[in-house]
Design an enzyme around this catalytic site. Sequence first.
Site, mmCIF file in Angstrom:
data_model
loop_
_atom_site.group_PDB
_atom_site.id
_atom_site.type_symbol
_atom_site.label_atom_id
_atom_site.label_comp_id
_atom_site.label_asym_id
_atom_site.label_seq_id
_atom_site.Cartn_x
_atom_site.Cartn_y
_atom_site.Cartn_z
ATOM 1 N N ASP A 135 18.919 36.050 23.758
ATOM 2 C CA ASP A 135 19.810 37.062 23.211
ATOM 3 C C ASP A 135 20.560 36.512 21.999
ATOM 4 O O ASP A 135 21.054 35.380 22.025
ATOM 5 C CB ASP A 135 20.807 37.486 24.299
ATOM 6 C CG ASP A 135 21.822 38.488 23.813
ATOM 7 O OD1 ASP A 135 21.417 39.619 23.482
ATOM 8 O OD2 ASP A 135 23.015 38.148 23.768
ATOM 9 N N GLU A 168 15.608 37.011 19.973
ATOM 10 C CA GLU A 168 16.193 38.198 19.356
ATOM 11 C C GLU A 168 16.796 37.690 18.052
ATOM 12 O O GLU A 168 17.856 37.054 18.071
ATOM 13 C CB GLU A 168 17.269 38.817 20.243
ATOM 14 C CG GLU A 168 17.850 40.081 19.632
ATOM 15 C CD GLU A 168 19.048 40.626 20.395
ATOM 16 O OE1 GLU A 168 19.240 41.856 20.398
ATOM 17 O OE2 GLU A 168 19.819 39.827 20.966
#
Length: 702
Positions: A342, A378
């Site tokens: 993330d 990401e």
Amino acid sequence: MQVWPGQAYPLGATYDGAGTNFAVFSEAADRLELCLLHDDGSETAVELRESDAFVRHAYLPGIMPGQRYGFRAHGPYDPARGLRCNSAKLLLDPYAHALSGRTDWGEEVYGYHFGSPDRRNDLDSAPHMMTSVVVNPYFDWGDDRPPRTPYNETVIYEAHVKGLTMLHPELPDELRGTYAALAHPAVIEHLTALGVTALELMPVHQFVNDHRLVDLGLNNYWGYNTIGFFAPHNAYASWGDRGEQVLEFKSAVRALHAAGIEVILDVVYNHTAEGNHLGPTLSFRGLDNASYYRLADDPRYYTDTTGTGNSLLMRNPHVLQLIMDSLRHWVTEMHVDGFRFDLAATLARQFHEVDRLSSFFDLVQQDPVVSQVKLIAEPWDVGEGGYQVGNFPPLWTEWNGKYRDTVRDMWRGEPRTLAEFASRLTGSSDLYQGDGRRPLASINFVTCHDGFTLHDLVAYNDKHNDANGEDNQDGESHNRSWNCGVEGESDDPDVLALRARQLRNFIATLMLSQGVPMLSHGDEFARTQGGNNNAYCQDNEVAWVRWPEGDSTLLAFTRAMAWLRRDHAVLRRRRFFHGRPVEGTHDELSDISWFTPEGEEMTQEDWDAAQARALTVFLNGNAISEPGERGERITDDSFLLMFNASAEPIDFVVPVNQGAQWHVVVDTAREDGVPPGTGGKVRAGERVTLVDRSLTVLQRPA
């Protein structure tokens, strides 16, 4: 109680069958106490007198799995210097393999008084804190083996443990929303029938529900609020939270592996649940605030490139060690097969700018365990210069946000998208080829947990997030969505038919694109969140997957497209197209060719035309440049992909030199999307009419 010196490594609580070794890092604390917590609310404090390189440690004979514990750090509390030790706060072990209970959001868990942020708070937090747990590391893995599915054969399914299983009609009530539910045959059969090879789980590291959300009667549903990087989230366990969650998670991994499905974890190493300078003192802040966090020029405050209040200090060796130890733990002890990082750009911020050569990437590259699993970035954060799609090191794959944006723009009819759409369809060579990566570096997706579901993408122009309690100010406002003429639910048959066609267009495009496809859970049967594009706090039926009764037509179409991809190597090449005939294949045709709807090869003028929204792509199955596993030549059928993203029907001419006869295998204008049998036959030079916003796939046997 006997207290032996113990060892400084491994950190955390390590049970060896006779007792437990405890080790914790703190450079800030003058003195550290290990607190053994008892079920009657009392605690036994043991001072950790041994210290090696600021790691305090002790071995306690007879301390068994299930024992709850925490730490108290005695030392300076001086926020102006970035020091926040406070022995009144029971602290979680950063290396705890399991956490028990939950945190109650009273003033006791904060290091200051609510009415006076500069005044130290000496209220005892222990009665209000979740606690660390000693875990039994032994588990019967049997003959478990990692599937090690190659990227070019991978289909990723992003899912939430609770959201995927909470409403599944075939699951017993006691299993719904748990790790055990993932191992249930009904869930596994759905995934395997869908062609899924990798289950990417939204955060399962132990997280906490934000104080603000609890006050609003909401929960941190998504889980991007980690407090335990080694511990499975205890609320997803059906058996208990004194270590049972570890066994249950391992059992789920073992069952998924037996079905040939890899497990990838969505991990949040960029920040922790302790928030900004007004956040609670749960673990890292109380142990060594300045070592764990990136502090601002004024050390009372935090540098925040994550939008959550804090960012971990990626140039501190103890932070890097924590992350690498955590990653290795999940691979070696929990048998997971990869990670999706993330806000991964934050991990690259060794100093200020994003640096692809930062220490974190060096460590991953040379690590013999972590470097061998799937690593997905990401590739952005909320800091300056944080959008880094295409800029991660060669070992990494990336969520391709440009793929998502371009495919959405193409099918909603945006001008000047044709050339970029072609690049995204063929693996985004403009992003990945320059640094030695291949099409497989591109994780292709149209939707994910963050944003509209696929159904909502074609049903809403605007977000509808009022239920989140933020006056609809949260969530992305520019969604590149199109409601097909009516905002929200509709009973207009023409609108519904167009929306269904658009859903098939998105699914088909995803499965026909080079790279690695990723589906978001429930999109295969058009689940909706009622237009909420930021359901992070909706731990309810807004965000849970509502399973259809029986197989929907979209589900059948999605399965068919996934299996079409699996059956044909030309749709999932390992290398980029050359755009010319391939030497050694004895085929004079290019491995890929581009045609106008009239069947003529595309010119630069055609690519540049602002209103161009249609093209034909020829994929030559006889010109695949990469060899098979044993060096054999790979051949496949050839395909013509015809795209009509315009608002009008278009007659497509079948190109004359790519093959004499074809048959239709996909037609998104049909309700089922796939003609029965081999479909209608089409000869070179004939015309095929594509209705507005539809695609057709023709196949020619090798």
